[in-house]
Enzyme design. Structure first.
Site, mmCIF file in Angstrom:
data_model
loop_
_atom_site.group_PDB
_atom_site.id
_atom_site.type_symbol
_atom_site.label_atom_id
_atom_site.label_comp_id
_atom_site.label_asym_id
_atom_site.label_seq_id
_atom_site.Cartn_x
_atom_site.Cartn_y
_atom_site.Cartn_z
ATOM 1 N N GLY A 9 -3.799 -14.776 12.720
ATOM 2 C CA GLY A 9 -4.861 -14.182 11.910
ATOM 3 C C GLY A 9 -5.880 -15.176 11.419
ATOM 4 N N ARG A 10 -5.535 -15.886 10.345
ATOM 5 C CA ARG A 10 -6.535 -16.725 9.687
ATOM 6 C C ARG A 10 -7.148 -17.765 10.607
ATOM 7 N NH1 ARG A 10 -2.689 -17.481 4.614
ATOM 8 N NH2 ARG A 10 -1.247 -17.208 6.352
ATOM 9 N N TYR A 19 0.851 -1.189 0.000
ATOM 10 C CA TYR A 19 0.000 0.000 0.000
ATOM 11 C C TYR A 19 0.891 1.245 0.000
ATOM 12 C CZ TYR A 19 -3.721 -3.327 0.843
ATOM 13 O OH TYR A 19 -4.582 -4.389 0.714
ATOM 14 N N ARG A 60 3.082 -1.107 11.199
ATOM 15 C CA ARG A 60 3.185 -2.409 10.523
ATOM 16 C C ARG A 60 4.136 -2.249 9.357
ATOM 17 N NH1 ARG A 60 -0.858 -7.478 9.210
ATOM 18 N NH2 ARG A 60 0.437 -8.693 10.616
HETATM 19 C C1 LIG Z 1 -8.872 -11.857 5.021
HETATM 20 C C2 LIG Z 1 -7.614 -11.163 5.417
HETATM 21 C C3 LIG Z 1 -7.599 -9.787 5.541
HETATM 22 C C4 LIG Z 1 -6.423 -9.121 5.925
HETATM 23 N N1 LIG Z 1 -6.452 -7.760 6.101
HETATM 24 C C5 LIG Z 1 -5.352 -7.132 6.575
HETATM 25 C C6 LIG Z 1 -5.385 -5.757 6.927
HETATM 26 O O1 LIG Z 1 -6.438 -5.111 6.905
HETATM 27 N N2 LIG Z 1 -4.228 -5.172 7.335
HETATM 28 C C7 LIG Z 1 -3.054 -5.877 7.455
HETATM 29 O O2 LIG Z 1 -2.034 -5.298 7.826
HETATM 30 N N3 LIG Z 1 -3.011 -7.196 7.181
HETATM 31 C C8 LIG Z 1 -4.123 -7.834 6.758
HETATM 32 N N4 LIG Z 1 -4.086 -9.192 6.563
HETATM 33 C C9 LIG Z 1 -2.870 -9.951 6.934
HETATM 34 C C10 LIG Z 1 -2.988 -10.512 8.367
HETATM 35 O O3 LIG Z 1 -2.999 -9.467 9.321
HETATM 36 C C11 LIG Z 1 -1.839 -11.471 8.711
HETATM 37 O O4 LIG Z 1 -0.631 -10.765 8.714
HETATM 38 C C12 LIG Z 1 -1.729 -12.634 7.730
HETATM 39 O O5 LIG Z 1 -2.991 -13.236 7.518
HETATM 40 C C13 LIG Z 1 -0.727 -13.681 8.195
HETATM 41 O O6 LIG Z 1 -1.087 -14.181 9.450
HETATM 42 P P1 LIG Z 1 -1.869 -15.587 9.609
HETATM 43 O O7 LIG Z 1 -1.085 -16.602 8.846
HETATM 44 O O8 LIG Z 1 -1.906 -15.850 11.079
HETATM 45 O O9 LIG Z 1 -3.227 -15.421 9.011
HETATM 46 C C14 LIG Z 1 -5.236 -9.863 6.158
HETATM 47 C C15 LIG Z 1 -5.265 -11.248 6.013
HETATM 48 C C16 LIG Z 1 -6.417 -11.907 5.667
HETATM 49 C C17 LIG Z 1 -6.423 -13.411 5.567
#
Ligand SMILES: Cc1cc2nc3c(=O)[nH]c(=O)nc-3n(C[C@H](O)[C@H](O)[C@H](O)COP(=O)(O)O)c2cc1C
Length: 335
Positions: free
Chosen positions: A310-311, A168, A216
């Site tokens: 996250g997920r 971004y 971040r």
């Molecule tokens: C559906 C979705 C939406 C996300 N939206 C954002 C966001 O708004 N801002 C951000 O910094 N990261 C966003 N991410 C990244 C997550 O914050 C995270 O860093 C990423 O999913 C890896 O972590 P995880 O493997 O535990 O899911 C998003 C990820 C997913 C799956």
């Protein structure tokens, strides 16, 4: 060494444990970015056991909007809804932070017209060509982040997170792939980090010394000729000097996943560790974590300060509560 269950105090805010709900766009906001009942419900249940909840990226300006039902923080009339959201999260005992974002070259042309970016270069993986932002518009972007941060604090959040990752606007400024400028915002690292540093300095001033400021950071583009972790270390030190409390470590132009490491638990943890060694400020690690005992281990080993999941938490709203229980049982048996 602390465990996943132990609190951490940062700038006077006691975070009750080391688990973080990272920012994740839900697509549950209204057409102008308003908080909805569905959004409140989503955060209500997920705030019961996490120590820190970082609300999804909210757009600071209509020109920086990325998706149709993205949460917004670009106008004062959105404050009452945001206040409801902050109250919900804090009411569950979590520390509440909201992420502020400008989509830059990744803003959706159907929503914003021609997106603006450091240079007229498409973000890798995107087909449209953004327009080069002018220096006057750069000044406007600074004000947009500052105003958004003010709204967040007025709404009752404990702090804000500046979104400097995932390709971004701010991540585009750092990357030599998307930033081809010849003025004081392009070229050497000193210039590429100028805009985020300006924003951080002003945001710290507007939120005051009692609130949390997270950044971040996209620590690597994971691309030939892109932003590197060596540059990220220098940048992180400068961010901390300007008043950032916590570095939340993720990817740059490569996005939230690290190519080739998608199946490795904690894929950004080694990067977070490296930043932490350099800046001596708390860091958040993230990436593919599903096992509560793994989350506990990276804290217990003193590699990072907080771990985001996250997920797994999107799929299972109870994940955090179950994880804390599992770690309690494990530690109880060990003692
Ligand atoms: C559906 C979705 C939406 C996300 N939206 C954002 C966001 O708004 N801002 C951000 O910094 N990261 C966003 N991410 C990244 C997550 O914050 C995270 O860093 C990423 O999913 C890896 O972590 P995880 O493997 O535990 O899911 C998003 C990820 C997913 C799956």
């Amino acid at each position: 060494m602390p465990t996943l269950l132990d609190p951490i105090e940062i700038r006077g805010h006691v975070i009750r444990n080391r688990l973080v709900l990272p920012p994740m766009g839900t697509g549950l906001a209204g057409p102008r970015g308003e908080v909805t009942d569905e959004l409140i419900k989503h955060y209500d249940v997920r705030s019961r056991c996490n120590g820190l909840v970082i609300v999804e990226h909210s757009y600071v300006s209509p020109r920086g909007k990325v998706t149709e039902n993205q949460l917004g923080i670009w106008s004062d009339d959105l404050i009452p809804g945001l206040a409801r959201l902050a109250k919900t999260i804090k009411g569950r005992g979590a520390v509440a932070v909201i992420q502020l974002n400008h989509g830059g070259g990744k803003a959706n042309p159907e929503l914003v017209g021609t997106p603006i970016a450091p240079s007229s270069v498409p973000v890798p993986g995107f087909e449209w060509v953004p327009r080069e932002i002018t220096r006057e518009e750069i000044d406007e972007v600074v004000e947009e982040f500052v105003e958004a941060a003010r709204r967040a604090i007025e709404a009752g959040f404990d702090g804000v997170e500046i979104h400097g990752a995932h390709g971004y606007l701010l991540s585009e400024f750092l990357s030599p792939i998307t930033n081809k400028r010849r003025d004081e915002y392009g070229g050497p690292l000193e210039n590429r980090m100028r805009l985020p540093l300006r924003i951080v300095e002003r945001v710290r001033r507007v939120i005051g010394s009692g609130k949390l400021l997270l950044y971040r950071m996209g620590v690597t583009d994971a691309m030939e000729g892109g932003f590197t972790v060596e540059e990220a270390e220098v940048f992180a030190a400068r961010l901390v000097e300007r008043g950032v409390d916590v570095i939340d470590v993720s990817g740059g132009l490569c996005g939230a996943e690290l190519p080739g490491k998608e199946n490795v638990q904690g894929y950004f943890v080694p990067y977070a560790e490296r930043i932490r060694r350099r800046v001596k400020a708390p860091v958040i690690g993230v990436g593919g974590v599903r096992d509560p005992l793994f989350a506990n281990r990276v804290i217990e080993e003193g590699r990072i300060d907080l771990i985001a999941v996250g997920r797994a938490q999107l799929e299972d709203a109870e994940w955090a509560c179950r994880a804390l229980e599992a770690v309690k049982k494990y530690l109880g048996g060990r003692r």
